[in-house]
Design an enzyme around this catalytic site. Sequence first.
Site, PDB file in Angstrom:
ATOM      1  N   ASP A 255       0.949  -1.137   0.150  1.00 51.37           N
ATOM      2  CA  ASP A 255       0.000  -0.129  -0.026  1.00 51.37           C
ATOM      3  C   ASP A 255       0.873   1.289  -0.072  1.00 51.37           C
ATOM      4  OD1 ASP A 255      -2.763   1.347   0.442  1.00 51.37           O
ATOM      5  OD2 ASP A 255      -1.679   2.035   2.180  1.00 51.37           O
ATOM      6  N   GLU A 284       1.858  -0.128  -5.091  1.00 49.94           N
ATOM      7  CA  GLU A 284       0.931   0.624  -5.462  1.00 49.94           C
ATOM      8  C   GLU A 284       1.592   1.979  -5.667  1.00 49.94           C
ATOM      9  OE1 GLU A 284      -3.108   2.635  -3.652  1.00 49.94           O
ATOM     10  OE2 GLU A 284      -1.527   2.508  -2.347  1.00 49.94           O
TER      11      GLU A 284
END
Length: 530
Positions: A255, A284
């Site tokens: 993330d 990400e």
Amino acid sequence: MKTIRALAGALTAFAIGSIQAAPLTAAESADRARFAAREQDWRNGAVVYQIIVDRFAPSRDLEAKRTLYPAPKTLRPWSEPPKPGPYLEDQRLSAHELDFWGGDLPSATARLEHVQRLGAQVLYLNPIHLAYTNHKYDAFDFQAISPEYGTRADFKALAAEAHRRGMKVVLDGVFNHMGRNAPKFQDALANPQSRWRDWFAIGPQYRGGARAWTGFQNLPELNLENPAVRKHLWLDRDSVVRGYLRDGADGWRLDTAFELGHAYLRELTDAAHREKPGSLVVGEIVNHPAAWLKSIDAVMNFTLRDLLLGLVRGEMEPAMASRLMARLVDDAGIEPLLKSWVVIDNHDIPRIATQLPDLPQRRLAQALQFTLPGAPNLYYGVEVGMTGGADPENRGPMRWDLVREDHPDMVWTKQLVALRQQHRALRIGDYRAIDAQRLFAFERHTDRALETRIVVANPSDQPVRERLMVRNAHLMDDTPMVDVLGLVPGPVVAGFGPGFVTVDVPPRGVLVLAPRPKDLGGYSRYKRVP
């Protein structure tokens, strides 16, 4: 369509079977080894199926779990769609972040047959670690599983069952921050002598008393410059990253990976590879990916997503999109791009059926998602046409009531997955742009000439005919090119001339052309080329 494909397959088998093995040059041998290595790496061109455990499958024993959702948390009926809620000042988050639907790891394990039937090779789970909210991006304890989801034993069972079905499992690593209610953070904030004080950036210069991710007060950032934090997260043998890999995970999706920076991403990736060689670390990264791919295996390719959607919406001319795609491949390199996830929608983005309500336009985007280099990311429910706007509407419970074999979106999804499984070049092939004015065209090719696939897309609302030059020296003159996608009605056969092919593409149409040599009584133009 099945008859055409069967005939095309028979012609290919006949032609290939008629070719005698020819000696390879040193360059051809190197190519053969390179593509063989790609094919053996599960990360290249895999189809990824993403789920939120709370929303994927109803618990088989929901009544026994009700005590796990105390107020202000709310357990919603599976049939109720999520709705935005007000901001709760005392909680420092929005009310809809505390709405739950009750899915868990055992219920997800019981539904793996569905994922397998779609043909996906990778199951990606949004965060499952102990956290307060439904999305779990506010970790309390990375090592523990949220009790609403189950236990580490339940995760091990899910991973084992996925492996039994030939699938890999990727977990969501949220290593930039924790949750404000995490015991470590609460102790660090209240006690200057806390052993956790240096795990966070705490001081009066920060609103709320600590540095928080993009200002969200519920998400205090971890101080990764503290070696103890990195040891806990990925360096030590019993760290979060390495421990879950031993428990059965095959990789990590990171993330907000850009927040970790290049040096720490490289350190994390190396630690994961030491623990499990061949594991995947995908970040990400909502930036141009080239430089980041030196630090991690792959990215969620948002640059490609913007390019793809700009093309299909008519916001970018095909010729410009083609130049930018070629630049992206040149800058980033084909090897990491093959591992990178091709994302159109996910838990942070409105669902594709909401983004692209026009069906032909949506089919065009999905066809490109499955033919451009990378690993297509299927967000749960896309196979039954689930809709949903921005968070939380895009996180609705899975519509199992719509799952049936003849659902048009189910048929289409399986068709796309099968296309990649059946055509090696679409999984692991190199990319070469094809110059065109009104069409977006490219070639995927391997070490074998007859595996070449030519993809031609028409994003406009008018039919287009163009003569295209294909710079593949081993495609022979007078080779028929057969469409193997079937999105365009009727049999489509184009003739390949001396480096050129002429195509007719209807509005919003896509062709995936494959060479199908003629039956010439045992003779083949391909007898002495790879």
